[in-house]
Design a protein around this motif. Sequence first.
Motif, mmCIF file in Angstrom:
data_model
loop_
_atom_site.group_PDB
_atom_site.id
_atom_site.type_symbol
_atom_site.label_atom_id
_atom_site.label_comp_id
_atom_site.label_asym_id
_atom_site.label_seq_id
_atom_site.Cartn_x
_atom_site.Cartn_y
_atom_site.Cartn_z
ATOM 1 N N GLY A 71 -11.506 -13.973 2.402
ATOM 2 C CA GLY A 71 -10.362 -13.585 1.383
ATOM 3 C C GLY A 71 -10.242 -11.849 1.288
ATOM 4 N N LYS A 72 -10.856 -11.178 1.893
ATOM 5 C CA LYS A 72 -10.796 -9.749 1.957
ATOM 6 C C LYS A 72 -9.950 -9.047 3.071
ATOM 7 C CE LYS A 72 -12.771 -9.336 -1.894
ATOM 8 N NZ LYS A 72 -12.313 -8.691 -3.403
ATOM 9 N N VAL A 73 -8.810 -8.394 3.041
ATOM 10 C CA VAL A 73 -8.658 -7.559 4.263
ATOM 11 C C VAL A 73 -9.875 -6.746 5.068
ATOM 12 C CG1 VAL A 73 -6.787 -5.979 5.138
ATOM 13 C CG2 VAL A 73 -6.297 -7.581 3.141
ATOM 14 N N TRP A 74 -9.525 -7.009 6.298
ATOM 15 C CA TRP A 74 -10.341 -6.295 7.656
ATOM 16 C C TRP A 74 -9.339 -5.583 8.430
ATOM 17 C CZ3 TRP A 74 -12.400 -8.678 12.472
ATOM 18 C CH2 TRP A 74 -13.121 -7.689 12.896
ATOM 19 N N ARG A 75 -9.936 -4.454 8.867
ATOM 20 C CA ARG A 75 -9.188 -3.604 9.767
ATOM 21 C C ARG A 75 -9.212 -4.122 11.183
ATOM 22 N NH1 ARG A 75 -12.522 1.995 9.301
ATOM 23 N NH2 ARG A 75 -14.244 1.130 8.696
ATOM 24 N N THR A 76 -9.619 -5.179 11.488
ATOM 25 C CA THR A 76 -9.862 -5.871 12.800
ATOM 26 C C THR A 76 -10.473 -4.941 13.769
ATOM 27 O OG1 THR A 76 -7.915 -7.273 12.085
ATOM 28 C CG2 THR A 76 -8.595 -7.293 14.157
ATOM 29 N N GLY A 77 -11.697 -4.354 13.509
ATOM 30 C CA GLY A 77 -12.197 -3.432 14.329
ATOM 31 C C GLY A 77 -13.020 -2.579 13.331
ATOM 32 N N ALA A 78 -13.111 -1.095 14.022
ATOM 33 C CA ALA A 78 -13.815 -0.139 13.163
ATOM 34 C C ALA A 78 -12.926 1.132 13.390
ATOM 35 C CB ALA A 78 -15.035 0.152 13.960
ATOM 36 N N TYR A 105 -4.211 -6.258 11.064
ATOM 37 C CA TYR A 105 -5.066 -6.402 10.085
ATOM 38 C C TYR A 105 -5.504 -7.961 9.847
ATOM 39 C CZ TYR A 105 -4.732 -1.654 8.168
ATOM 40 O OH TYR A 105 -4.772 -0.444 7.954
ATOM 41 N N SER A 106 -6.619 -8.414 9.431
ATOM 42 C CA SER A 106 -7.064 -9.867 9.349
ATOM 43 C C SER A 106 -7.452 -10.115 8.080
ATOM 44 C CB SER A 106 -7.772 -10.507 10.538
ATOM 45 O OG SER A 106 -9.045 -9.499 10.898
ATOM 46 N N VAL A 107 -7.641 -11.394 7.680
ATOM 47 C CA VAL A 107 -8.380 -11.896 6.315
ATOM 48 C C VAL A 107 -9.346 -12.878 6.915
ATOM 49 C CG1 VAL A 107 -8.132 -12.590 3.938
ATOM 50 C CG2 VAL A 107 -6.660 -11.044 4.877
ATOM 51 N N PRO A 108 -10.545 -12.929 6.888
ATOM 52 C CA PRO A 108 -11.345 -14.021 7.464
ATOM 53 C C PRO A 108 -11.418 -15.102 6.578
ATOM 54 C CG PRO A 108 -12.410 -11.660 8.036
ATOM 55 C CD PRO A 108 -11.206 -11.388 7.075
ATOM 56 N N TRP A 113 -7.936 -17.905 9.643
ATOM 57 C CA TRP A 113 -7.936 -16.413 9.312
ATOM 58 C C TRP A 113 -6.451 -16.300 9.205
ATOM 59 C CZ3 TRP A 113 -10.984 -12.310 12.384
ATOM 60 C CH2 TRP A 113 -12.398 -12.650 12.039
ATOM 61 N N LYS A 114 -6.149 -15.166 8.407
ATOM 62 C CA LYS A 114 -4.714 -14.741 8.264
ATOM 63 C C LYS A 114 -4.693 -13.590 8.986
ATOM 64 C CE LYS A 114 -2.901 -14.321 3.999
ATOM 65 N NZ LYS A 114 -2.334 -13.859 2.840
ATOM 66 N N ILE A 115 -3.688 -13.372 9.776
ATOM 67 C CA ILE A 115 -3.396 -12.393 10.688
ATOM 68 C C ILE A 115 -2.090 -11.369 10.176
ATOM 69 C CG2 ILE A 115 -2.829 -11.442 12.875
ATOM 70 C CD1 ILE A 115 -5.542 -12.473 12.848
ATOM 71 N N ILE A 116 -2.310 -10.275 10.028
ATOM 72 C CA ILE A 116 -1.346 -9.338 9.239
ATOM 73 C C ILE A 116 -0.933 -8.273 10.168
ATOM 74 C CG2 ILE A 116 -0.543 -7.615 7.605
ATOM 75 C CD1 ILE A 116 -3.066 -9.047 6.020
ATOM 76 N N GLU A 120 2.708 0.485 9.180
ATOM 77 C CA GLU A 120 2.347 1.681 9.319
ATOM 78 C C GLU A 120 1.380 1.904 10.443
ATOM 79 O OE1 GLU A 120 0.538 4.826 6.039
ATOM 80 O OE2 GLU A 120 0.074 2.600 5.596
ATOM 81 N N THR A 121 1.213 3.155 11.116
ATOM 82 C CA THR A 121 0.405 3.039 12.265
ATOM 83 C C THR A 121 -0.324 4.576 12.027
ATOM 84 O OG1 THR A 121 2.088 3.690 13.931
ATOM 85 C CG2 THR A 121 1.274 1.422 13.957
ATOM 86 N N GLY A 122 -1.210 4.690 12.908
ATOM 87 C CA GLY A 122 -2.090 6.155 12.740
ATOM 88 C C GLY A 122 -2.990 6.394 11.597
ATOM 89 N N GLN A 123 -3.136 5.435 10.465
ATOM 90 C CA GLN A 123 -4.153 5.699 9.627
ATOM 91 C C GLN A 123 -5.437 5.166 10.056
ATOM 92 O OE1 GLN A 123 -1.997 3.483 10.086
ATOM 93 N NE2 GLN A 123 -2.485 1.507 8.718
ATOM 94 N N TRP A 124 -6.432 5.719 9.187
ATOM 95 C CA TRP A 124 -7.724 5.194 9.268
ATOM 96 C C TRP A 124 -7.703 3.937 8.855
ATOM 97 C CZ3 TRP A 124 -11.732 7.336 11.493
ATOM 98 C CH2 TRP A 124 -12.970 6.723 11.315
ATOM 99 N N GLY A 125 -8.647 2.920 9.363
ATOM 100 C CA GLY A 125 -8.397 1.711 9.238
ATOM 101 C C GLY A 125 -8.539 0.867 7.744
#
Length: 180
Positions: A71-78, A105-108, A113-116, A120-125
């Motif tokens: 249920g928490k947003v993840w940057r889908t990587g590092a 982004y994804s929400v496991p 999973w929710k895929i988002i 916005e691009t170029g930011q820290w994850g």
Amino acid sequence: MKRNVLLASVLIALVLIGFFGYRKYTRSLSPEAIAETTENGVNIRVKYSRPSKKGRLLFGREEDKALLPYGKVWRTGANEATIIELGEGLYLAGKPVKAGAYSLYSVPGQSSWKIILNSETGQWGTAYNDGKDVLSVEVPIRIRPKVQELFKIYFENIPGGVNMVLSWDQTEALVPFTRQ
């Protein structure tokens, strides 16, 4: 006066060296990777970083101290936000998406999973701004028989398109892209 300028220059140099050294160190722990496909008329390129499992509980409840709680947003990587580039307009799980670059982004979840996709691009994850979301969809998961130590994104052919597979630990999220 010269002493102050020299001191300020040295301080700026040390800060820059520290910043770039930290970035290089974190990238060595989670190496950069590119996944891409041009199969079935679908042109997708994904730039991401590959974190390691390292014996940790990855997916689960927050109270179980899971690294990626359900249920928490993840940057889908590092590291920096994962970037997905679509060479042409496609359907993502049946919803239209214009050609372009997006942060992924994804929400496991336990069973999906929710895929988002975020404009916005170029930011820290971890700098996620939900006000820039372009699309979000629910996708199925499947269980891997073996543990995937390093997070990996790869593609599988499906009728009329591809599944982008997000694979880590024993979980794989299946993200379907089809032609418009």
